[in-house]
Design a protein around this motif. Structure first.
Motif, PDB file in Angstrom:
ATOM      1  N   GLU A   1       0.823  -1.210   0.000  1.00 32.20           N
ATOM      2  CA  GLU A   1       0.000   0.000   0.000  1.00 32.20           C
ATOM      3  C   GLU A   1       0.855   1.257   0.000  1.00 32.20           C
ATOM      4  O   GLU A   1       0.557   2.215  -0.723  1.00 32.20           O
ATOM      5  CB  GLU A   1      -0.925  -0.016   1.229  1.00 32.20           C
ATOM      6  CG  GLU A   1      -1.823   1.208   1.363  1.00 32.20           C
ATOM      7  CD  GLU A   1      -2.853   1.340   0.249  1.00 32.20           C
ATOM      8  OE1 GLU A   1      -3.325   2.470   0.007  1.00 32.20           O
ATOM      9  OE2 GLU A   1      -3.176   0.314  -0.392  1.00 32.20           O
ATOM     10  N   THR A   2       1.925   1.265   0.779  1.00 30.11           N
ATOM     11  CA  THR A   2       2.758   2.470   0.871  1.00 30.11           C
ATOM     12  C   THR A   2       3.589   2.705  -0.394  1.00 30.11           C
ATOM     13  O   THR A   2       4.090   3.798  -0.604  1.00 30.11           O
ATOM     14  CB  THR A   2       3.702   2.400   2.087  1.00 30.11           C
ATOM     15  OG1 THR A   2       4.576   1.261   1.950  1.00 30.11           O
ATOM     16  CG2 THR A   2       2.921   2.302   3.381  1.00 30.11           C
ATOM     17  N   THR A   3       3.721   1.686  -1.238  1.00 27.26           N
ATOM     18  CA  THR A   3       4.513   1.847  -2.463  1.00 27.26           C
ATOM     19  C   THR A   3       3.663   1.785  -3.724  1.00 27.26           C
ATOM     20  O   THR A   3       4.194   1.695  -4.827  1.00 27.26           O
ATOM     21  CB  THR A   3       5.601   0.754  -2.539  1.00 27.26           C
ATOM     22  OG1 THR A   3       4.988  -0.546  -2.493  1.00 27.26           O
ATOM     23  CG2 THR A   3       6.588   0.883  -1.378  1.00 27.26           C
ATOM     24  N   LYS A   4       2.336   1.845  -3.577  1.00 34.90           N
ATOM     25  CA  LYS A   4       1.455   1.650  -4.731  1.00 34.90           C
ATOM     26  C   LYS A   4       1.610   2.728  -5.794  1.00 34.90           C
ATOM     27  O   LYS A   4       1.319   2.492  -6.970  1.00 34.90           O
ATOM     28  CB  LYS A   4       0.003   1.567  -4.277  1.00 34.90           C
ATOM     29  CG  LYS A   4      -0.555   2.868  -3.699  1.00 34.90           C
ATOM     30  CD  LYS A   4      -2.016   2.715  -3.300  1.00 34.90           C
ATOM     31  CE  LYS A   4      -2.583   4.032  -2.769  1.00 34.90           C
ATOM     32  NZ  LYS A   4      -4.018   3.906  -2.397  1.00 34.90           N
ATOM     33  N   ASP A   5       2.034   3.929  -5.406  1.00 31.43           N
ATOM     34  CA  ASP A   5       2.201   5.019  -6.368  1.00 31.43           C
ATOM     35  C   ASP A   5       3.657   5.205  -6.787  1.00 31.43           C
ATOM     36  O   ASP A   5       3.982   6.161  -7.489  1.00 31.43           O
ATOM     37  CB  ASP A   5       1.685   6.334  -5.765  1.00 31.43           C
ATOM     38  CG  ASP A   5       0.191   6.283  -5.466  1.00 31.43           C
ATOM     39  OD1 ASP A   5      -0.547   5.664  -6.257  1.00 31.43           O
ATOM     40  OD2 ASP A   5      -0.218   6.844  -4.430  1.00 31.43           O
ATOM     41  N   ARG A   6       4.520   4.299  -6.353  1.00 31.63           N
ATOM     42  CA  ARG A   6       5.950   4.408  -6.631  1.00 31.63           C
ATOM     43  C   ARG A   6       6.413   3.188  -7.409  1.00 31.63           C
ATOM     44  O   ARG A   6       5.701   2.187  -7.537  1.00 31.63           O
ATOM     45  CB  ARG A   6       6.741   4.508  -5.323  1.00 31.63           C
ATOM     46  CG  ARG A   6       6.287   5.616  -4.400  1.00 31.63           C
ATOM     47  CD  ARG A   6       6.693   6.974  -4.933  1.00 31.63           C
ATOM     48  NE  ARG A   6       8.143   7.096  -4.982  1.00 31.63           N
ATOM     49  CZ  ARG A   6       8.763   8.152  -5.529  1.00 31.63           C
ATOM     50  NH1 ARG A   6       8.069   9.130  -6.090  1.00 31.63           N
ATOM     51  NH2 ARG A   6      10.081   8.227  -5.524  1.00 31.63           N
ATOM     52  N   GLY A   7       7.624   3.270  -7.942  1.00 30.45           N
ATOM     53  CA  GLY A   7       8.270   2.108  -8.530  1.00 30.45           C
ATOM     54  C   GLY A   7       9.343   1.617  -7.587  1.00 30.45           C
ATOM     55  O   GLY A   7       9.966   2.412  -6.880  1.00 30.45           O
ATOM     56  N   VAL A   8       9.551   0.305  -7.546  1.00 31.53           N
ATOM     57  CA  VAL A   8      10.599  -0.276  -6.713  1.00 31.53           C
ATOM     58  C   VAL A   8      11.547  -1.053  -7.625  1.00 31.53           C
ATOM     59  O   VAL A   8      11.102  -1.895  -8.414  1.00 31.53           O
ATOM     60  CB  VAL A   8      10.021  -1.200  -5.630  1.00 31.53           C
ATOM     61  CG1 VAL A   8      11.150  -1.857  -4.826  1.00 31.53           C
ATOM     62  CG2 VAL A   8       9.092  -0.419  -4.698  1.00 31.53           C
ATOM     63  N   VAL A   9      12.841  -0.745  -7.519  1.00 36.35           N
ATOM     64  CA  VAL A   9      13.847  -1.373  -8.375  1.00 36.35           C
ATOM     65  C   VAL A   9      14.865  -2.092  -7.497  1.00 36.35           C
ATOM     66  O   VAL A   9      15.461  -1.486  -6.605  1.00 36.35           O
ATOM     67  CB  VAL A   9      14.570  -0.331  -9.245  1.00 36.35           C
ATOM     68  CG1 VAL A   9      15.679  -0.991 -10.074  1.00 36.35           C
ATOM     69  CG2 VAL A   9      13.580   0.379 -10.164  1.00 36.35           C
ATOM     70  N   VAL A  10      15.046  -3.383  -7.768  1.00 47.84           N
ATOM     71  CA  VAL A  10      16.066  -4.165  -7.074  1.00 47.84           C
ATOM     72  C   VAL A  10      17.252  -4.335  -8.021  1.00 47.84           C
ATOM     73  O   VAL A  10      17.092  -4.782  -9.163  1.00 47.84           O
ATOM     74  CB  VAL A  10      15.524  -5.546  -6.656  1.00 47.84           C
ATOM     75  CG1 VAL A  10      16.634  -6.361  -5.975  1.00 47.84           C
ATOM     76  CG2 VAL A  10      14.317  -5.399  -5.743  1.00 47.84           C
ATOM     77  N   VAL A  11      18.437  -3.972  -7.548  1.00 45.62           N
ATOM     78  CA  VAL A  11      19.660  -4.081  -8.341  1.00 45.62           C
ATOM     79  C   VAL A  11      20.821  -4.274  -7.379  1.00 45.62           C
ATOM     80  O   VAL A  11      20.795  -3.754  -6.260  1.00 45.62           O
ATOM     81  CB  VAL A  11      19.872  -2.824  -9.219  1.00 45.62           C
ATOM     82  CG1 VAL A  11      19.977  -1.561  -8.368  1.00 45.62           C
ATOM     83  CG2 VAL A  11      21.090  -2.967 -10.123  1.00 45.62           C
TER      84      VAL A  11
ATOM     85  N   VAL B   1      11.721   4.665  -6.594  1.00 55.21           N
ATOM     86  CA  VAL B   1      11.909   5.567  -7.726  1.00 55.21           C
ATOM     87  C   VAL B   1      10.569   6.064  -8.256  1.00 55.21           C
ATOM     88  O   VAL B   1       9.517   5.474  -8.007  1.00 55.21           O
ATOM     89  CB  VAL B   1      12.686   4.879  -8.883  1.00 55.21           C
ATOM     90  CG1 VAL B   1      14.023   4.357  -8.406  1.00 55.21           C
ATOM     91  CG2 VAL B   1      11.862   3.755  -9.505  1.00 55.21           C
ATOM     92  N   GLU B   2      10.648   7.155  -9.002  1.00 57.81           N
ATOM     93  CA  GLU B   2       9.477   7.654  -9.723  1.00 57.81           C
ATOM     94  C   GLU B   2       9.138   6.675 -10.843  1.00 57.81           C
ATOM     95  O   GLU B   2      10.032   6.156 -11.517  1.00 57.81           O
ATOM     96  CB  GLU B   2       9.773   9.020 -10.328  1.00 57.81           C
ATOM     97  CG  GLU B   2       9.948  10.143  -9.317  1.00 57.81           C
ATOM     98  CD  GLU B   2       8.605  10.659  -8.831  1.00 57.81           C
ATOM     99  OE1 GLU B   2       7.569  10.230  -9.392  1.00 57.81           O
ATOM    100  OE2 GLU B   2       8.603  11.474  -7.897  1.00 57.81           O
ATOM    101  N   PRO B   3       7.856   6.384 -11.071  1.00 57.02           N
ATOM    102  CA  PRO B   3       7.501   5.558 -12.227  1.00 57.02           C
ATOM    103  C   PRO B   3       7.980   6.224 -13.518  1.00 57.02           C
ATOM    104  O   PRO B   3       7.984   7.452 -13.628  1.00 57.02           O
ATOM    105  CB  PRO B   3       5.974   5.506 -12.166  1.00 57.02           C
ATOM    106  CG  PRO B   3       5.636   5.797 -10.733  1.00 57.02           C
ATOM    107  CD  PRO B   3       6.672   6.766 -10.275  1.00 57.02           C
TER     108      PRO B   3
END
Length: 224
Positions: free
Chosen positions: A36-46, A103-105
């Motif tokens: 829920e807290t990241t629904k408007d964001r992008g998450v990138v694993v690297v 990150v920003e989408p």
């Protein structure tokens, strides 16, 4: 492989390098995050690594969105430091870190790299083509492992020094995602694998420029 040693135009380059090195990975996803807290964001694993043999003599640095005007530039390091003290590695076989980035989408890119050591800095002779990827709002994606392989040489005193570096993209999802999920449990089972192009980072990385950091050390490559 062509290697050359160029002297710094020190005052100018020192300022630019310092600004570059003082950058950071930017906002990372908190351990207590939820979908829920990241629904408007992008998450990138690297992950960012360098070969274990190099140890602490050099660090791998990759930049994210350096050329983009709409996003903040982020610097991803194989060795993180706190008050100048290196933190431990996330891996046993190599020195490196796994990042879970907020990150920003949109369309982002990995667009620069360098090897940073105490006496030598190695950078591309010309800018390599950016490695682009897209992440949408609410998505969690894994783009791969950014690794820097080093070669060694001898300085004028006969001491072993870093003489070359070549970046590559690898798929280490089994290792990286297990670590990422420990750091942010909420991403477990949600990660989509969207790898950057695997292998050496194009012909643009073949010819590299070696820059001496005072005191200057003359470096010659070791013959195979």
């Amino acid at each position: 492989m062509k290697l050359s040693l160029s002297r710094f135009r020190w005052p100018l380059v020192a300022c630019l390098s310092s600004a570059f090195l003082l950058g950071c990975a930017g906002s990372q996803v908190a351990k207590e995050a939820t979908p829920e807290t990241t629904k408007d964001r992008g998450v990138v694993v690297v992950s960012v690594t360098h070969d274990a043999e190099t140890g602490r003599r050099a660090r791998a640095l990759f930049t994210l969105d350096r050329q983009a005007k709409q996003f903040d530039t982020r610097l991803l390091r194989s060795v993180e430091e706190v008050m100048g003290i290196p933190k431990g590695s996330d891996f046993d076989d190599e020195r490196g870190r796994v990042y879970v980035l907020d990150v920003e989408p949109g369309v982002h890119s990995v667009d620069s790299w360098q090897s940073a050591g105490d006496t030598v800095r190695i950078v591309p002779r010309s800018a390599p083509p950016p490695l682009r990827f897209e992440v949408k709002a609410g998505e969690v994606i894994y783009i791969g492992n950014l690794n820097l392989n080093h070669t060694t040489g001898r300085n004028v005193f006969g001491l072993s020094v870093i003489a070359g570096a070549l970046p590559e993209v690898r798929d280490r999802r089994d290792l990286d995602l297990a670590i990422a999920e420990r750091k942010v449990p909420a991403i477990k089972g949600r990660v989509q694998v969207k790898l950057l192009p695997l292998g050496p980072w194009s012909d643009g990385a073949v010819e590299r420029r070696i820059e001496s950091v005072p005191p200057a050390l003359m470096v010659s490559p070791v013959k195979p």
